[in-house]
Each structure stands twice: as C-alpha cells, then as structure tokens.
Design an enzyme around this catalytic site. Structure first.
Site, PDB file in Angstrom:
ATOM      1  N   GLN A  60      61.461  10.325  77.682  1.00  0.00           N
ATOM      2  CA  GLN A  60      62.401   8.768  77.900  1.00  0.00           C
ATOM      3  C   GLN A  60      62.903   8.066  76.584  1.00  0.00           C
ATOM      4  O   GLN A  60      61.347   7.607  76.512  1.00  0.00           O
ATOM      5  CB  GLN A  60      62.043   8.038  79.198  1.00  0.00           C
ATOM      6  CG  GLN A  60      63.724   6.921  79.706  1.00  0.00           C
ATOM      7  CD  GLN A  60      64.467   7.720  79.471  1.00  0.00           C
ATOM      8  OE1 GLN A  60      64.397   9.017  80.123  1.00  0.00           O
ATOM      9  NE2 GLN A  60      65.915   7.680  79.698  1.00  0.00           N
ATOM     10  N   LYS A  91      65.513  11.126  87.978  1.00  0.00           N
ATOM     11  CA  LYS A  91      65.416  12.396  87.171  1.00  0.00           C
ATOM     12  C   LYS A  91      64.118  13.619  88.075  1.00  0.00           C
ATOM     13  O   LYS A  91      64.511  14.411  88.875  1.00  0.00           O
ATOM     14  CB  LYS A  91      64.910  12.139  85.545  1.00  0.00           C
ATOM     15  CG  LYS A  91      66.185  12.153  84.730  1.00  0.00           C
ATOM     16  CD  LYS A  91      65.500  11.880  83.364  1.00  0.00           C
ATOM     17  CE  LYS A  91      66.939  11.144  82.472  1.00  0.00           C
ATOM     18  NZ  LYS A  91      66.620  11.064  81.386  1.00  0.00           N
ATOM     19  N   ASP A  95      66.210  17.977  76.627  1.00  0.00           N
ATOM     20  CA  ASP A  95      67.135  17.097  76.504  1.00  0.00           C
ATOM     21  C   ASP A  95      67.857  17.804  75.249  1.00  0.00           C
ATOM     22  O   ASP A  95      68.687  17.283  74.284  1.00  0.00           O
ATOM     23  CB  ASP A  95      66.518  15.571  75.421  1.00  0.00           C
ATOM     24  CG  ASP A  95      66.668  14.204  76.728  1.00  0.00           C
ATOM     25  OD1 ASP A  95      67.520  14.269  77.516  1.00  0.00           O
ATOM     26  OD2 ASP A  95      65.581  13.299  76.791  1.00  0.00           O
TER      27      ASP A  95
HETATM   28  N1  GUN Z   1      68.000   7.499  77.110  1.00  0.00           N
HETATM   29  C1  GUN Z   1      68.949   7.403  77.243  1.00  0.00           C
HETATM   30  N2  GUN Z   1      69.590   8.290  77.110  1.00  0.00           N
HETATM   31  C2  GUN Z   1      68.751   9.406  76.852  1.00  0.00           C
HETATM   32  C3  GUN Z   1      68.934  10.561  77.249  1.00  0.00           C
HETATM   33  O1  GUN Z   1      69.911  11.576  77.414  1.00  0.00           O
HETATM   34  N3  GUN Z   1      67.868  11.614  77.342  1.00  0.00           N
HETATM   35  C4  GUN Z   1      65.798  10.433  77.110  1.00  0.00           C
HETATM   36  N4  GUN Z   1      65.156  11.373  77.291  1.00  0.00           N
HETATM   37  N5  GUN Z   1      66.532   9.348  77.501  1.00  0.00           N
HETATM   38  C5  GUN Z   1      67.201   9.128  77.078  1.00  0.00           C
END
Ligand code: GUN
Length: 306
Positions: free
Chosen positions: A98, A54, A121
């Site tokens: 995350q 990311k 998100d």
């Molecule tokens: N962990 C697994 N998928 C995601 C996601 O789409 N966003 C976040 N923040 N954590 C995750």
C-alpha cells in the site's frame, strides 16, 4: 440531456461474484487457491481503510489472504526482506504494497523488488513496459485504469477512433490509462498541470478520464454533449449544508453540471472506486492462473448486465 449514471458499485459487485465462482473452480479443478498478500507500513488512516477492504474482498472471492501491518518505524531492509519472502512463497500469487510508504523507505526500491508476475498493482517496470509496448496480455495492468476501461467499454462498446482525454499523468492512473485507451484504439491526449486551455481539450473529447485530485475542477459546461465521463477523483470537501463540521466526497468533475451534457458519467462515491478493488481481485486470479499455465479470463466478458 441527463447522463446515465454508471453504477460502478453494482458492476464491481458483479465482477467480484464472478471472480469468487472462478476461484472456486480453480480450487476444485486445479487444487490452486489464489493467494494475495497486502503490506502496509505505518498508520495512515485512509490506507488502513483501503487495506481492510482489500482483505475483506479477497476473502469474499474465496482467496487466501494475508495482511502484513508493519509499524511506521520499520526499516527499509525489513520491508525488502518481507517482499523477498513473499516472492518465494508459493501460496502467494499477488503482492500489494500500500502506498504511500513512510519517507525513509525508497518506494521504487520496494516496488521493483516484487516479482513482476506477482505485481498485482502493475507498478513494476516490467509490467509498465509491457503495457507501454502494447503487450497487455503478458502484463499485469494497474487496477484503477483497468476498471475505468471496463466501465467505458461497457457503455460505449468499441472505443476505436474515439477522442479520449486523460487529465492527470500519475504512474498509478494517468499514464497507464492513456496506454490502455491507446491499446483500445482511441486517439489519446494527456493533460496535466501545465496544459494550456484545458476547457477546449475537454470540449473535443468523447471520453474524459479525470484523475487530478482537485475537487470539481472539470466544469460541466466544458463537457461535449454525449461524452462519457469517468471520474477517478475522491476528494473530501466541507459540507456546511449538512451541518457544522460535516464533509462529503466529491470527484474531480462537477457531477451535476456535467451530467446535464454527458451521455454517461460515473458518480463519486460509487463509480470508479469499487472497480479498483474488483480489478485487484481480477489481477490476483490472473496471476494465480498464469502460475499454473492457465489462460487469462476475459473479465469484461464475464460481467452481466447489471
Ligand atoms: N495508494 C493509492 N492508490 C493505490 C493503489 O492503487 N495501489 C497501492 N498499492 N497503493 C495505493
């Protein structure tokens, strides 16, 4: 019939390139640099890989990008204090925490503290509610289902009236996916672990989105001829044929068998996965533009034929 493989990797790369150009324009014309903060707590190896990619992607998109990597034992109060400070930081337009968080931290307390307009998100109840209420244009939408929708619309065009089956009801994928398909005027069914006779639902579906996390659970001969299959699953399985102790990634769909019947199908890896990060960049750009009172961009329309 051998289904066309939907090249999510190439489409995502094109989208990121378009976002990088749009970010440059925003910087030049409005002195506004889109900023994203990614917060990770603990040492989960898969999460670390995602977070690193990311950050890399954000830099390639000409964004200001910061990462807060906190030790596993960080207190909930400290994580909440960090979110508060990012909420109040004008150089940050998107905040992503995350998941999963360590067990001693209340996930919903953390996610609910993120200002909805910085919630790239799309997990904050305000954004969930806006999407559910059909006000997508005011919401930030979860990245994975937003990416799946772009892929389906790209190959099928208008989705109006199509029968869509979403397998899985998670807050991250299944539920927002169903809401997005509904907003695209599909007739939507959500299946989950208690669903009876899944094969007959799959056999009826023009669009199948599989997000269950069970390797190759959806069998090829369930797929309706000419369907569009979007596979969100990323499962690591043993691959003794590649040598002792070797593994490989597979989706929730038995790809080879499903490709015999589907018109379009996403591979794993290289399908939905890369789209998730591209849509995170898109959401960050949207959040930055909205902070300056600028209109949203139509990311699907920005994409070239790749
Ligand atoms: N962990 C697994 N998928 C995601 C996601 O789409 N966003 C976040 N923040 N954590 C995750």
């Amino acid at each position: 019939m051998t289904g066309e493989r939907i090249d999510g990797k190439a489409i995502a790369a094109d989208l990121r390139a378009k976002i990088a150009i749009e970010a440059k324009t925003l910087i030049q014309e409005h002195s506004l640099i889109p900023g994203i903060a990614v917060v990770i707590v603990g040492e989960d190896p898969a999460s670390k890989v995602y977070v690193a990619s990311k950050g890399k992607s954000a830099k390639e998109c000409n964004f200001h990008s910061i990462e807060h990597s906190l030790p596993e034992e960080t207190s909930e109060a400290d994580v909440l204090a960090l979110i508060e400070s990012l909420n109040n930081d004008d150089s940050i337009h998107g905040i992503l925490v995350q998941l999963p968080l360590p067990r001693h931290i209340d996930e919903s307390k953390v996610l609910n503290l993120i200002r909805p307009e910085k919630d790239v998100d799309g997990f904050h109840p305000i954004n969930v509610g806006l999407l559910a209420a059909g006000e997508r244009d005011k919401a930030l939408v979860p990245c994975t289902p937003a990416g799946c929708l772009i892929l389906a619309q790209r190959v099928l065009g208008d989705l109006r009236g199509k029968r869509a089956l979403v397998i899985g009801r998670s807050n991250i994928v299944g539920k927002p996916m169903a809401a997005l398909l509904l907003s695209a005027h599909c007739t939507v069914t959500i299946a989950h672990r208690h669903t009876q006779d899944l094969p007959s639902l799959v056999k009826d579906a023009d669009i199948v989105v599989a997000a269950v996390g069970i390797p190759q659970m959806v069998q090829g001969d369930w797929i309706k001829k000419g369907a569009c299959v979007i596979d969100v699953g990323i499962n690591r399985i043993d691959a003794p044929e590649r040598g002792e102790g070797k593994t490989r990634l597979v989706g929730d769909v038995d790809y080879d068998a499903a490709a015999e019947r589907a018109a379009f199908i996403t591979p794993v890896p290289g399908g939905v996965g890369p789209m998730t990060i591209a849509l995170l960049m898109a959401n960050t750009l949207t959040a930055a533009r909205r902070s300056a009172g600028l209109d949203d961009l139509d990311f699907a329309a920005l994409l070239a034929d790749v």
